[in-house]
Design an enzyme around this catalytic site. Structure first.
Site, short mmCIF file in Angstrom:
data_model
loop_
_atom_site.label_atom_id
_atom_site.label_comp_id
_atom_site.label_asym_id
_atom_site.label_seq_id
_atom_site.Cartn_x
_atom_site.Cartn_y
_atom_site.Cartn_z
N HIS A 1 0.85 -1.20 0.00
CA HIS A 1 0.00 0.00 0.00
C HIS A 1 0.88 1.24 0.00
CE1 HIS A 1 -3.61 2.34 0.87
NE2 HIS A 1 -2.84 3.09 1.65
N ASP B 1 -15.31 1.36 5.34
CA ASP B 1 -14.30 2.38 5.04
C ASP B 1 -14.80 3.35 3.98
OD1 ASP B 1 -11.66 3.64 5.00
OD2 ASP B 1 -11.57 2.80 2.98
N ARG C 1 -15.93 11.45 6.41
CA ARG C 1 -14.76 12.19 6.91
C ARG C 1 -14.42 13.34 5.98
NH1 ARG C 1 -10.31 7.84 6.87
NH2 ARG C 1 -8.92 9.62 7.06
N SER D 1 -8.58 3.13 8.35
CA SER D 1 -9.01 3.09 6.95
C SER D 1 -8.07 2.19 6.13
CB SER D 1 -9.01 4.52 6.40
OG SER D 1 -9.12 4.52 5.01
N LYS E 1 -8.70 -2.32 5.11
CA LYS E 1 -8.70 -2.86 3.74
C LYS E 1 -7.61 -3.92 3.57
CE LYS E 1 -8.66 1.43 2.43
NZ LYS E 1 -8.66 2.77 1.86
N1 URA Z 1 -5.71 6.38 2.23
C1 URA Z 1 -6.72 5.63 2.70
O1 URA Z 1 -7.00 4.55 2.20
N2 URA Z 1 -7.41 6.09 3.76
C2 URA Z 1 -7.15 7.27 4.36
O2 URA Z 1 -7.80 7.64 5.32
C3 URA Z 1 -6.09 8.05 3.84
C4 URA Z 1 -5.37 7.57 2.77
#
Ligand code: URA
Length: 383
Positions: A59, A138, A145, A160, A164
């Site tokens: 990621h 999310d 948010r 968040s 995932k």
């Molecule tokens: N990337 C994400 O997946 N979530 C966030 O809150 C910020 C960056």
């Protein structure tokens, strides 16, 4: 609370109050961990246990010109690990991996679960767009948010991202936290974010490695979907820029170390360099392209990829390039995105000497966006 919100049993006002409280007061680790797990379990958890080998996910918190996944995935898979990545689309001024892959003619970004698992077993690498079923909490919470200006909160960012990744089912998670002007989080908070991501991932039983990498200027030279694909292929052919090499080799080193291929990050980096030199990573890239519907010959023939009209931006005077407004450059590149081969290729990077009339960048796209972008790009470079 998270599950009730996903089911529509809790009103938006109540969830807003909850998120606002987290934003203002923070959370301890235990609380972040439980929030993360609740979000991960709000939808389907991908079961990769039938795929043999160590599964690795990656990621990035998002950068301009960040084409690292296009290189990391085949590089790490060519070293014997299985790369499984459910990827998102562009967020703000940064580009998404799925958008880049989708610009390759024939490449299918929406694989069914069966296709995805079968490809992991056959090729050792699959990248597909995130489905609605993956951590649906999310998606809902992120959108809220955004609307109530609570994006910049470490507990909310960590939950968040990690929800995932946990739902994605990999054994090893490598995270690239971007720090600098082109990143979405202020530099001094990148370290805190990195520590929390590591802690929460480990609490969830994952092998996690987090690296903080600079984002004061675009990574490499290309910004834009096909342009980045070409730069990634050139890199795998052995013609890559230094800054891109540093990030890719470093993250691959972490993956090989955490994935048990070697005993340290440094040894892992050496494994990565050897795979690049031998051409094995490029070979794996071609196999990956073929598996997901693209022509594998794109690795040797760029005429199989779309091209766009090109205009240069030249320097009005001589000097040293001391600043690139990375965020603005990302936004301007988005303007050119109407064409799949649209975007910007830098001709100079920070610290480079520039003569009057020399090219600072090449813009690719179609009219009228090309002229508009050329005008806007003038204020992005400071000499
Ligand atoms: N990337 C994400 O997946 N979530 C966030 O809150 C910020 C960056």
């Amino acid at each position: 609370m998270v599950h009730s919100y996903v089911k529509g049993e809790i009103r938006e006002g109540e969830m807003s109050a909850f998120l606002m409280t987290i934003f203002l007061k923070g959370m301890n680790r235990e609380e972040v961990y439980h929030l993360t797990l609740a979000m991960a379990r709000s939808g389907e958890m991908l079961d990769l246990s039938k795929v043999e080998g160590i599964k690795v996910d990656k990621h990035s918190t998002g950068g301009v010109g960040d084409k690292v996944t296009l290189i990391f995935a085949p590089l790490v898979a060519s070293g014997g690990l299985v790369v499984s990545k459910l990827s998102g689309r562009a967020l703000g001024h940064t580009g998404g991996t799925v958008d880049k892959l989708e610009s390759i003619p024939g490449f299918r970004v929406s694989l069914s679960k069966e296709e995805y698992l079968s490809q992991l077993k056959r090729v050792g690498i699959a990248v597909s767009s995130q489905t609605e079923e993956l951590a649906p909490a999310d998606k809902l919470i992120y959108s809220l948010r955004d609307r109530i200006s609570c994006v910049e909160s470490i507990p909310l960012i960590v939950s968040s991202i990690m929800s995932k990744k946990i739902a994605g089912g990999a054994d090893v998670i490598v995270i690239d936290v971007k720090s600098g002007k082109g990143a979405f989080l202020r530099a001094e908070r990148a370290k805190e974010l990195a520590e929390e991501l590591l802690a929460i991932g480990e609490m969830a039983g994952k092998r996690v490695a987090v690296e903080i990498t600079p984002m004061d200027q675009p990574l490499g030279y290309a910004v834009g979907r096909i342009l980045e694909v070409k730069e990634a292929i050139n890199f795998l052919r052995g013609e890559g820029p230094k800054d891109l090499e540093e990030v890719c080799v470093s993250l691959a080193g972490l993956a090989f170390w955490k994935g048990g291929i070697c005993n340290s990050k440094e040894e892992g980096e050496e494994v990565g360099r050897k795979l690049l030199r031998s051409g094995k990573a490029l070979e794996k890239f071609a196999q990956w392209m073929e598996a997901q519907g693209a022509n594998p010959r794109i690795v040797e023939d760029f005429s199989l990829l779309p091209t766009a009209e090109c205009k240069p931006l030249t320097a009005q005077r001589e000097g040293i390039l001391i600043d690139i407004d990375c965020k603005r450059l990302g936004e301007i590149s988005h303007l050119l995105d109407v064409h799949p081969a649209g975007g910007i290729v830098l001709r100079k990077k920070l610290g480079d000497r520039v003569e009057k009339g020399e090219e600072l960048a090449l813009l690719y796209g179609e009219q009228p966006y090309l002229d508009e972008a050329l005008e806007s790009l003038k204020s992005v470079f400071s000499l």
